[in-house]
Write an enzyme that holds these catalytic residues in place. Structure first.
Site, mmCIF file in Angstrom:
data_model
loop_
_atom_site.group_PDB
_atom_site.id
_atom_site.type_symbol
_atom_site.label_atom_id
_atom_site.label_comp_id
_atom_site.label_asym_id
_atom_site.label_seq_id
_atom_site.Cartn_x
_atom_site.Cartn_y
_atom_site.Cartn_z
ATOM 1 N N ASP A 15 0.774 -1.631 0.383
ATOM 2 C CA ASP A 15 -0.121 -0.070 -0.335
ATOM 3 C C ASP A 15 1.042 1.024 0.053
ATOM 4 O OD1 ASP A 15 -2.371 1.464 -0.088
ATOM 5 O OD2 ASP A 15 -2.788 0.568 2.009
HETATM 6 C C1 BGC Z 1 -4.860 3.464 0.520
HETATM 7 C C2 BGC Z 1 -5.236 2.481 -0.769
HETATM 8 C C3 BGC Z 1 -4.544 2.927 -1.797
HETATM 9 C C4 BGC Z 1 -3.600 3.499 -2.553
HETATM 10 C C5 BGC Z 1 -3.309 4.465 -3.607
HETATM 11 C C6 BGC Z 1 -3.829 3.929 -0.161
HETATM 12 O O1 BGC Z 1 -3.790 4.833 0.703
HETATM 13 O O2 BGC Z 1 -4.945 2.784 1.620
HETATM 14 O O3 BGC Z 1 -6.114 1.854 -0.376
HETATM 15 O O4 BGC Z 1 -5.607 2.157 -3.388
HETATM 16 O O5 BGC Z 1 -3.666 4.599 -1.095
HETATM 17 O O6 BGC Z 1 -4.269 5.779 -3.654
#
Ligand code: BGC
Length: 761
Positions: free
Chosen positions: A277
């Protein structure tokens, strides 16, 4: 022999004249061997990202693929053009493609995407074919905008109603969550766009999400928190998985060899790629070793660490090669590699129809006394509540979508031929316009504060009750990334909302008229204290951009509601075992010297999942706790009868069952039949029953029947015994129970297992 001659020839050709091995033409091994160390490191770390508040060593200029090509996409991988390796574009998210709606390099042009219903709404449809269709529609928009991988589905378990991202997750039950996720993956990948199943695993709440250590016993992990992922992996075969932010039993999930290699790859046979993530985890070397091949969005600091680790022998270059190979395998599947054309012009009209249909299929009719609904044609309504005029289409953060429009309920009702009281819409509009600038400001990444509910005007309500046929009140809730929900004024009604329901109920009932409540919410809320005030309650969820039209479809009866709850609505928060210890405790507070956004969170925090497997109905049904609405519950404008339950097998191997569902009412409708199994008691405590299969009928006309078929694999009758390290289906008598909800079992039959069966994890 031939190989020997080839080798000899190759040695005689000067290096610069030799053809470079190109991706897709030469064997992968040769491409990897031709990469420099710097190129390898760049392939396992994305192109970077930059935003205010990010620590200096994480800032990285956003180049090429994102900024110039798909602004607003979440990230991109690095290209190595000399070897034919293109960059991939990765975009959020669960409710549709999340990119910037305008671009500096295309003035006057818009780049909107369709906002589909949130995950909780999709799951409540219990219709995997529908979810697959939504997945394909999202993929078509992703392809139109040249996106290679969509960062969805998100399937963490709804452990507790206050989880800030429950809206984009699916259910308290791993079977519903896993099947819904698998369907979404298949829908996306049917159209050549990769899925990313996230957040693996145990990211059930937002509080201190980047540092929290979730302590979970292995039985709960296997049966509840990993099970949905396992189903999504086996059935959906996603191209990518996204590890989560949190630690699990002491180790960041992105650094856990046990989770990413032993469980995911060795036990489940997963062949795709794992990415972090965004900015997740701490130790890039440990991530590489654990099998987290791609670090997103990628930072300069990670590259520096990896370089140093290879140089001083802390990271074996063969690990890097393995990870690069997996990145290249992903690239080989991508639209970018295939040079698929893109239009920047998705079919927004066609997809709006899919979004509206999906929204109506996920709505759950919770109450309908005296056949209040469907509304009589051309009813004169008093449309009340801020949310009737300013709809919440979905959650905030990466689950948001930059849509072209949103239809509020008042508009949808008008489109469907219902009238609103003269002047009422204008009064709400001016109240909202006046209050909006007065909202407290919140940090850019947090959900925006909402306008407080317009105060009750008793005289106005008395007049409305005289003039209009019925009242419709919308209660709305938003939530999103970074923060969990609150008990007050969120899980519970605010004082003004309660006063509005009380006063509207009183005024309309005094005139012999009725009150319908529409819930425009992303997750479970308290209902037991106020539901008696309403004659009918429709749980519309956050239904995407066509909200008002889709809600009107159900209120008018154009669509007969067929959604069922994928979560238990308990009486109060304290009834959930996870309430004990939520959200966790701080072990080491924020670093006062850290001025970045990470400086606001605890350096160390912990939450203990003392509730173990007793999540949702597994707890409520086993311990016979009263609930407001049970798991699996949902009304229809028609009735269904269940008959002819047949069960065979199960002694060893799979159990097969079938049941006949008949529409015994007066209008066409669809029914979700749920198969629960009660297992014999053994050394392990067993839930009273667990959902093991489900199916939804087609649209049945009055009097029409459909035979639904179910198959439950032997392993799916088992519980995980942590001491033995395997799944065990005990010997003894099992009861297969087919229900319209977990508390409305319509037919049951038992079968016996003479011998226990064991299954490896
Ligand atoms: C989130 C993810 C997301 C990623 C990219 C993170 O803050 O937890 O779910 O895909 O950002 O935007």
């Amino acid at each position: 022999m031939v190989a020997g001659i080839m080798m000899a020839l190759a040695l005689t050709v000067p290096a610069q004249a030799r053809e470079l091995p190109k991706l897709g033409q030469a064997p992968l091994q040769q491409v990897v061997a031709a990469l420099t160390l710097e190129e390898k490191i760049s392939l396992v770390t994305g192109q970077g990202m930059s935003f205010p508040g990010l620590p200096d060593d994480m800032q990285a200029p956003v180049v090429g693929a994102i900024e110039d090509h798909v602004p607003g996409a979440a990230g991109a991988t690095v290209a190595v053009p000399r070897l034919g390796i293109p960059s991939l574009v990765l975009a959020d998210g669960p409710a549709g493609v999340r990119i910037e709606p305008t671009r500096k390099n295309a003035p006057g042009k818009t780049f909107h995407a369709t906002a589909f219903p949130i995950g909780s709404a999709l799951a409540s449809s219990w219709d995997t074919a529908l979810v697959r269709e939504v997945g394909s529609a999202i993929a078509d928009e992703a392809a139109a905008y040249d996106v290679d991988v969509m960062l969805t589905p998100a399937l963490n378990i709804h452990r507790f109603p206050l989880g800030g991202r429950n809206f984009e997750y699916y259910s308290e039950d791993p079977l519903v969550a896993g099947e819904t996720a698998a369907a979404l993956v298949l829908g996306l990948q049917d159209r050549g766009v990769g899925a990313s199943v996230k957040h693996f695993a145990v990211n059930n709440h937002e509080w201190n999400r980047n540092t929290i250590n979730a302590r979970v016993d292995e039985r709960a992990l296997r049966e509840i928190y990993l099970k949905g992922f396992e189903i999504a992996m086996r059935k959906g075969q996603p191209w990518t998985v996204m590890s989560s932010y949190n630690k699990l039993n002491g180790t960041y999930t992105s650094e856990s060899t046990w989770l990413l290699t032993d469980v995911l790859r060795k036990q489940w046979g997963y062949q795709g790629l794992v990415m972090t993530d965004w900015f997740g985890g701490k130790d890039a070397v440990a991530q590489m070793e654990a099998g987290n091949e791609l670090l997103m969005p990628g930072t300069g600091n990670q590259r520096k660490l990896l370089r140093a680790a290879v140089a001083d022998g802390k990271l074996d270059e063969r690990v890097l090669d393995r990870n690069v190979t997996r990145v290249l395998e992903l690239v080989l599947r991508s639209r970018a590699f295939k040079q698929a054309p893109h239009s920047d012009a998705p079919d927004l009209r066609g997809n709006a129809i899919i979004s509206r249909h999906a929204a109506s299929q996920g709505m759950v009719l919770l109450k309908n006394d005296g056949a209040t609904l469907p509304l009589a044609a051309a009813s004169r309504l008093a449309v009340l509540g801020d949310g009737s005029y300013e709809v919440i289409t979905g959650g905030t953060g990466s689950g948001d979508v930059n849509k072209a429009y949103a239809i509020p309920l008042a508009q949808g009702l008008q489109n469907a031929g219902f009238s609103n009281a003269a002047g009422l819409g204008e009064r709400y509009a001016s109240y909202i316009a006046e209050q909006t600038p007065k909202r407290p400001t919140t940090a850019w990444y947090l959900p925006k504060a909402r306008v407080p509910e317009r105060a009750v005007d008793v005289a106005e309500l008395a007049q409305l009750a005289q003039q209009q046929d019925m009242a419709v009140v919308t209660i709305s809730r938003g939530s999103g990334e970074f923060v969990d929900r609150k008990p007050e004024n969120d899980f519970q009604l605010s004082d003004v909302e309660r006063a509005l329901l009380v006063a509207t109920s009183k005024a309309f009932h005094a005139q012999g008229k009725k009150l319908v409540v529409v819930l425009n919410i992303g997750g479970v809320m308290e209902m037991a204290s106020w539901r008696d005030l309403a004659d009918a309650i429709l749980l519309a969820w956050q239904p995407g951009q066509e909200a008002g039209n889709a809600i009107a479809d159900v209120l008018s009866g154009a669509v007969n509601p067929s959604g069922k709850l994928a979560d238990t609505f308990a009486i109060q928060l304290a009834d959930y075992p996870a309430n004990d210890g939520f959200p966790g405790k701080v072990l080491l507070g924020p670093d006062p010297n850290d001025k970045s956004i990470f400086g606001q969170i605890a350096r160390a925090a912990e939450v203990e999942y003392r509730d173990s497997i007793w999540v949702g109905y597994r707890h409520f049904d086993t311990r016979k706790v009263d609930v407001a609405y049970p798991f699996g519950f949902g009304l229809s404008y028609t009735d269904f009868g269940y008959s002819d339950l047949k069960v065979e097998g199960g002694e060893q191997g799979p159990v097969r069952a079938s049941v006949k569902v008949t529409n015994t009412g007066k209008v066409a409708g669809r029914e979700v039949a749920q198969v629960y199994v009660s297992a014999p008691s053994s050394l392990l405590p067993k839930p009273a029953q667990e959902l093991r299969a489900f199916a939804k009928t087609t649209l049945l006309q009055p009097g029409q029947s459909q035979v639904l078929q179910f198959q439950i694999e032997g392993k799916d009758l088992a519980s995980f015994n942590p001491e033995l390290g395997r799944w065990v289906a005990d010997k003894g008598r099992y009861s297969l129970r087919v229900g319209a909800s977990s508390r409305d079992i319509r037919a049951q039959q038992s079968f016996d297992k003479a011998e226990a069966s064991n299954y490896t994890p």
